[in-house]
Design a protein around this motif. Structure first.
Motif: not given
Length: 623
Positions: A432, A436-437, A510, A515, A531, A534
């Motif tokens: 990466l 934003d993680t 995000r 992301r 999470n 996606d």
């Protein structure tokens, strides 16, 4: 005949000596009366308040008239109150009486013949007096580059100076926690080693605007509503409270928020900023106290120059000061200073075990879609990391100059200095880049505080965050910390009797490229993550939607143990903690952004600024 001639010569010589003596007497009297012609004594009209109006205007009037002027005007406006008091007393006595005496009409009478002699005496002597007068007073400090005075003038609350410290908050942009020790020797030695260093310093939302809003308000992003770079902050900041309620003299230099137009805010006496979230490193367009200008030079040098100018102004005030300096560095494009282009060329490249991670089967689906990086991409990443480090060298020089300025004014011991970055940045870890993680390289930041009166030098592994800055500053300023603030005052972090947090809520919003939104509970030893889905390619069921990392045994987050039986109880406990945190701070366990105004686009500076200003520093002067 010869005798007569010699007598005439004697008379002429006698007269000449008398004229010279008289002219010396008039000159010394004028010198004494007009304040020693260069600022040695107290000038009649020119007291130290020339910021709004230039001084030359009062001068033409003869000495008796200016006496009333100094008393009414100067007193209320600027800080230097000691100056006006001495001025009125000495002036009245000399002015009226001596004026008639010096006009030496009897002296020319003894000699009728040498008419040319009297002419030089009266004319030249009075003229010098008015002209030099303006020069001593115009202080250079109020006008650092162009604008002579601050734009905003709301009246703050009076403050007891003796009990409140000055406060300087330094914010860098995208600086990793591991880019201090070998990169910024002055900052490390003077702030991180002499102050209290937080080895577990985190940001609660690893993105520029949300993190800065958390620094300014002490709230999680779910509370202040700034969940991305285009969202507008509507909550009260600690800067507003210090200006309006604690009577601080305030200044902001550098980036404010990504949605900022760059125009001055009312809670600041001194303002130098940019429009939006970034500006070129070379010849930036800045708003200096309400006036847009293109300043020639390197942006970090220019911010440093204004920081020094602010301190010069602030020490003349009757109140403590608050200064926030928010550097561009080391944010992209990370353009190095010409002095630093050869720095760190031999430094070891970033290759932790998680670099370009090959096996990501235990990671969430959005991360599994990130392909393994090729050598061309890795070279670009290495080059960018090198340039980031090079841009931090000018920041270190500014820190050196700022500390020296505090020492010169004898105020370093009574000044709190806080250093933090708004977020970290990924540099190839798990393949990466950017932020934003939830991974450590993005959420962990360099963080330290220097104030020997309240903080012992050393290191602590207690869990601290950007939301702790606002309550700390409010408490140092003697203000009540509102209940809406989620952070804790760092004044209690070294007190073993005081309770400190064992959990920290971390969140990200995000959902684009690549992301996904996340919410996490971080304990320092473990981080548990939920999470969001996606959204690319439709809603996909993700077996690794939950992540759990044992940071003691796996600091590089290579193995997701969320489904491991060995960590079942830890996962269960942290899952409950996360659910409670979401309900407490967001009001729902769903990934919904809180309501907040959003800008349709990025703010831009006006095109073609009217003022072009030469650089104040070239990098060497500040060293």
């Amino acid at each position: 005949m010869a005798v007569v001639r010699s007598r005439r010569i004697v008379k002429v010589l006698t007269f000449t000596l008398a004229v010279l003596f008289l002219s010396a007497a008039i000159s010394s009297f004028a010198y004494a009366q007009n304040g020693n012609l260069g600022g040695g004594g107290k000038p009649e009209v020119d007291d130290p308040t020339p910021e709004p109006t230039p001084t030359p205007t009062p001068e033409p009037t003869p000495t008796p008239t200016p006496e009333p002027t100094p008393t009414p005007t100067p007193e209320p406006t600027p800080t230097p109150t000691p100056e006006p008091t001495p001025t009125p007393t000495p002036e009245p006595t000399p002015t009226p009486t001596p004026e008639p005496t010096p006009t030496p009409t009897p002296e020319p009478t003894p000699t009728p013949t040498p008419t040319p002699e009297p002419t030089p005496t009266p004319t030249p002597e009075p003229t010098p007096t008015p002209t030099p007068e303006p020069t001593p007073t115009p202080t250079a400090e109020p006008s650092p580059v162009v604008s002579p005075s601050p734009v905003v003038t709301p009246s703050p609350t009076p403050v007891d100076v003796a009990k409140k410290p000055n406060i300087i908050l330094i914010i860098t942009d995208d600086q990793r926690f591991d880019d201090v020790d070998d990169i910024m020797p002055v900052t490390k030695a003077e702030i991180f080693d002499k102050g209290l260093r937080f080895d577990r310093g985190y940001v609660t939302t690893p993105a520029c605007c949300p993190s800065r809003a958390s620094i300014f308000t002490g709230m999680y992003a779910s509370g202040h509503g700034v969940t991305g770079n285009r969202y507008v902050l509507t909550k009260e900041t600690f800067m507003e409270k210090l200006y309006y309620e604690a009577g601080y003299y305030t200044g902001h230099i550098g980036k404010y928020l990504n949605v900022s137009t760059g125009m001055p805010r009312s809670e600041f006496n001194y303002w130098v900023s940019i429009a939006g979230g970034s500006t070129p490193y070379i010849d930036p367009v800045l708003n200096v106290n309400g006036e847009w200008q293109k300043t020639l030079g390197y942006v970090t040098d220019i911010f440093g120059y204004h920081a020094l100018q602010f301190v010069d102004r602030a020490v003349d005030q009757d109140s403590p000061f608050l200064l926030t300096v928010a550097f561009n560095a080391p944010h992209s494009p990370a353009t190095p200073h010409f002095l630093d282009k050869r720095s760190f060329l031999r430094m070891k490249k970033n290759r932790p075990p998680s670099f370009n991670e090959a096996n990501k089967n235990d990671k969430p689906v959005w991360l599994r879609r990130v392909k393994k990086r090729d050598q061309k991409f890795i070279k670009k990443m290495d080059d960018f990391r090198l340039r980031q480090r090079q841009t931090l060298k000018p920041v270190d020089r500014v820190m050196h100059a700022l500390l020296r300025k505090l020492d010169q004014n004898g105020i370093r011991d009574n000044t709190v200095i806080i250093f933090i970055s708004d977020n970290g940045v990924m540099n190839g870890e798990h393949g990466l880049t950017s932020k934003d993680t939830v991974y450590e390289e993005a959420i962990r930041v360099p963080f330290a505080i220097l104030y020997p009166e309240k903080f012992k030098a050393g290191r602590t592994d207690k869990l601290v965050a950007n939301i702790d800055i606002a309550p700390t500053i409010l408490e140092l300023a003697g203000l009540t910390v509102p209940d809406t603030i989620n952070g804790l005052s760092l004044l209690n972090v070294q007190d073993e009797k005081s309770e400190w947090r064992e959990r920290l809520f971390v969140e990200g919003f995000r959902h684009i490229g690549p992301r996904a939104p996340f919410a996490a509970v971080h304990t320092g030893d473990y981080v548990f993550v939920k999470n969001g889905h996606d959204k690319r390619g439709g809603r996909v069921r993700d077996k690794n939607r939950y992540e759990l990392y044992d940071l003691v045994n796996d600091p590089y987050q290579l193995e997701n143990v969320a489904r491991s039986e060995d960590y079942r109880e830890i996962r269960k406990s942290l899952s409950t903690e996360l659910r409670d945190s979401l309900l407490k701070y967001r009001g729902t366990v769903r990934f919904i952004r809180p309501d907040a105004p959003r800008l349709p686009g990025r703010p831009r500076p006006p095109s073609g600024p009217s003022v072009l200003v030469e650089s104040a520093l070239d990098g060497r002067i500040i060293n």
